[in-house]
Design an enzyme around this catalytic site. Structure first.
Site, PDB file in Angstrom:
ATOM      1  N   LYS A 139       0.867  -1.179   0.000  1.00  0.00           N
ATOM      2  CA  LYS A 139       0.000   0.000   0.000  1.00  0.00           C
ATOM      3  C   LYS A 139       0.903   1.229   0.000  1.00  0.00           C
ATOM      4  O   LYS A 139       2.093   1.142   0.291  1.00  0.00           O
ATOM      5  CB  LYS A 139      -0.879   0.009   1.255  1.00  0.00           C
ATOM      6  N   HIS A 142       2.113   6.784   2.998  1.00  0.00           N
ATOM      7  CA  HIS A 142       1.561   8.148   2.951  1.00  0.00           C
ATOM      8  C   HIS A 142       2.200   9.070   3.993  1.00  0.00           C
ATOM      9  O   HIS A 142       3.091   8.675   4.744  1.00  0.00           O
ATOM     10  CB  HIS A 142       0.034   8.112   3.088  1.00  0.00           C
ATOM     11  N   HIS A 145       2.750   7.936   7.566  1.00  0.00           N
ATOM     12  CA  HIS A 145       3.906   7.081   7.842  1.00  0.00           C
ATOM     13  C   HIS A 145       5.172   7.920   7.984  1.00  0.00           C
ATOM     14  O   HIS A 145       6.047   7.593   8.783  1.00  0.00           O
ATOM     15  CB  HIS A 145       4.089   6.039   6.730  1.00  0.00           C
TER      16      HIS A 145
END
Length: 579
Positions: A139, A142, A145
């Site tokens: 994933k 973003h 993170h």
């Protein structure tokens, strides 16, 4: 050093009030510097002595303040004692201030400045486990993170600098139905060649594609369920493909973390705890904590009245575990393995309820150490976009920060000839990212702003780096003036004194930071130091001054440079010495 003065004033108070001097150590604080106004160095709010019972609270506070100030005598350390509104001010001998604050520097102990303060005596040092970053494989990585990564790194650095044994853990999202989708999707849309060339990008593309397909294709949904079941049952081919995804991703992330100056001692993940999660469910059942809801799910009742008005689901109706079940297993496993004294989770504030439930269940299950677990929440970042659009991977942000900084440096008239301008631009760009993130309270959301973040003037990471590089340049150019001894009486101008008064606060700022784990205290301290240094740079020339004066000023600038570098490193910033 600050502790010498604080200890001297505390001893004076102890003798006068017939108390242990330790009772006054944390009550005394350095007075913040405002502009270049002359001010006292330390203050003692009388209210704190009333709260602690040292002074009675049924007497007029101002009268009490003035009486105590009159009882305290000046000596060779404290040259002035005065009473303000409910506070006593102490001004220390100016020459002694210069001598004590600067004598540590130049003895190869520069990096110890402020860290051996008696303020830290009350801290319980031990093993601290910090879990941060924790991206999901396949994933997108973003902005959340990125925040988790740099905040967790700061907390780990701070704890380590204050004498804790720190375990830095990255808990990857590497299990769950998304791997069923990825596994099933890879057989249809994946390409081993592309996986080798750009692993994160390719896995992300496959994941997006298979999600689209699964929206209207029941066979794809079934294939995903089948693949995940094979994983759960440890079937060879599925596990082998999953391991390949995981290993490739970790290698990629390590490369990106290296750019950020971040490292981890342990790469863990949900997958490590899938089997143990079932054991935890069994234990909850044995303890009578597991209940079955009307929908057939396994829940733990967290309501104070025990009436099931607040429950936490730990088991799906089909018997499979959830994220929180694996988190319970992970916490118990870590305690057994690392014997930590405290564990800190760094995630966005939307997970506050998750961690509240996690700690509650652990306590209910008899794990009293859950009281030493803490969640450090942070807000959202709005508008983090690169020129090419929405951020997908952290690397895109780092590349953009570097290219924009390189562009700014090429247009600046003060930029030096650098051996590796890209490397400098990278370090300065990352500093800008970190300082923009750390200036306010962590729980606040903030709007990402490339232009403001990369300004050389103003309160930015670029300004911190510029100040540090400028100080390094000054020290390099005046090497001949460096000396083991210096004359403190040559640094009595208010400009010099203001810097030293500000440095008196360094241990307090670190103490405050470790209490609430907020980096803003240290960021604002370093920015203020940089502004004071800029004034001193203009008003206290080294070159062209008499040798004794040059030596003394160089010692002052070296001290400021050292504290600036130490503070930046705790924040996770690599100081540059040229830019």
């Amino acid at each position: 050093m600050a502790c010498f003065f604080r200890r001297s004033i505390a001893a004076k108070l102890g003798r006068t009030l017939q108390q242990s001097e330790d009772a006054f150590i944390t009550a005394l604080s350095a007075v913040p510097v405002f502009k270049k106004q002359q001010s006292a160095d330390f203050k003692l709010p009388i209210g704190t002595l009333r709260i602690s019972g040292i002074l009675p609270s049924n007497v007029d506070i101002q009268q009490q303040t003035e009486t105590l100030a009159n009882q305290l005598e000046q000596d060779s350390v404290v040259e002035e004692i005065s009473a303000g509104p409910g506070v006593i001010h102490f001004k220390v001998n100016r020459k002694l201030l210069v001598q004590k604050m600067l004598e540590l520097f130049g003895k190869d102990e520069d990096d110890k400045f402020g860290l051996n303060s008696e303020l830290f005596n009350s801290l319980k040092r031990g093993t601290t486990l910090v879990e941060y970053s924790s991206p999901n494989i396949a994933k997108k990585f973003h902005a959340g993170h990125l925040r988790s990564t740099i905040i967790g790194n700061f907390i780990a650095n701070l704890k380590q600098s204050l004498g804790h044994d720190v375990i830095r853990m990255n808990y990857l999202g590497d299990w769950g139905m998304q791997f069923g989708l990825l596994g099933a999707g890879f057989s249809q849309f994946g390409c081993q060649e592309k996986l080798k060339q750009n692993p994160l990008q390719h896995l992300f593309e496959v994941y997006v594609q298979v999600n689209k397909e699964a929206e209207h294709n029941e066979d794809m949904k079934q294939a995903a369920r089948d693949f995940f079941r094979q994983l759960e049952q440890h079937e060879g081919e599925a596990v082998s493909l999953w391991q390949q995804f995981r290993e490739i991703t970790v290698v990629e992330y390590q490369r990106v973390y290296k750019r950020l100056g971040v490292h981890f001692d342990v790469y863990s993940g949900e997958s490590f705890h899938q089997d143990r999660a079932q054991e935890v469910v069994q234990q909850l059942q044995n303890q009578g904590l597991l209940k079955t809801s009307k929908r057939g799910t396994g829940v733990v009742d967290l309501s104070p009245a025990g009436d099931m008005s607040s429950v936490c689901t730990v088991l799906r109706s089909d018997g499979t575990t959830l994220y929180i079940t694996r988190d319970l297993a992970a916490a118990i496993d870590r305690k057994e393995k690392y014997h930590f004294n405290e564990m800190i989770y760094v995630t966005d504030k939307s997970q506050a309820n998750h961690f509240s439930q996690l700690f509650q269940i652990l306590l209910s299950a008899g794990h009293s150490w859950a009281d030493s677990c803490q969640h450090v929440p942070f807000g959202l970042v709005r508008g983090m976009k690169t020129r090419s659009g929405e951020v997908v991977f952290l690397e895109d942000v780092l590349d953009e920060a570097r290219s924009r900084m390189l562009h700014n440096m090429s247009r600046s008239t003060t930029t030096k000839e650098l051996e590796n301008p890209e490397d400098t631009a990278e370090k300065v760009g990352i500093s800008a990212l970190i300082v923009q993130d750390f200036k306010g309270p962590l729980q606040s959301d903030y709007s990402f702003d490339w232009e403001r973040m990369l300004q050389a003037q103003g309160d930015t990471g670029v300004f911190l780096q510029y100040t540090h590089a400028r100080l390094c340049s000054l020290i390099r150019r005046n090497e001949e003036a460096q000396a083991a001894i210096f004359d403190p009486s040559l640094l009595l101008e208010q400009t010099s004194v203001s810097i030293l008064q500000h440095l008196l606060r360094y241990d307090e700022v670190l103490f405050q930071s470790v209490q609430d784990l907020q980096p803003k205290h240290l960021v604002n301290f370093l920015l203020k130091l940089s502004h004071l240094v800029a004034s001193a740079h203009r008003e206290l020339p080294v070159k062209g001054s008499h040798q004794d004066v040059a030596q003394a000023r160089l010692r002052l600038f070296s001290a400021a440079c050292s504290v600036l570098a130490n503070g930046m490193r705790i924040l996770g910033i690599t100081p540059v010495d040229k830019m």
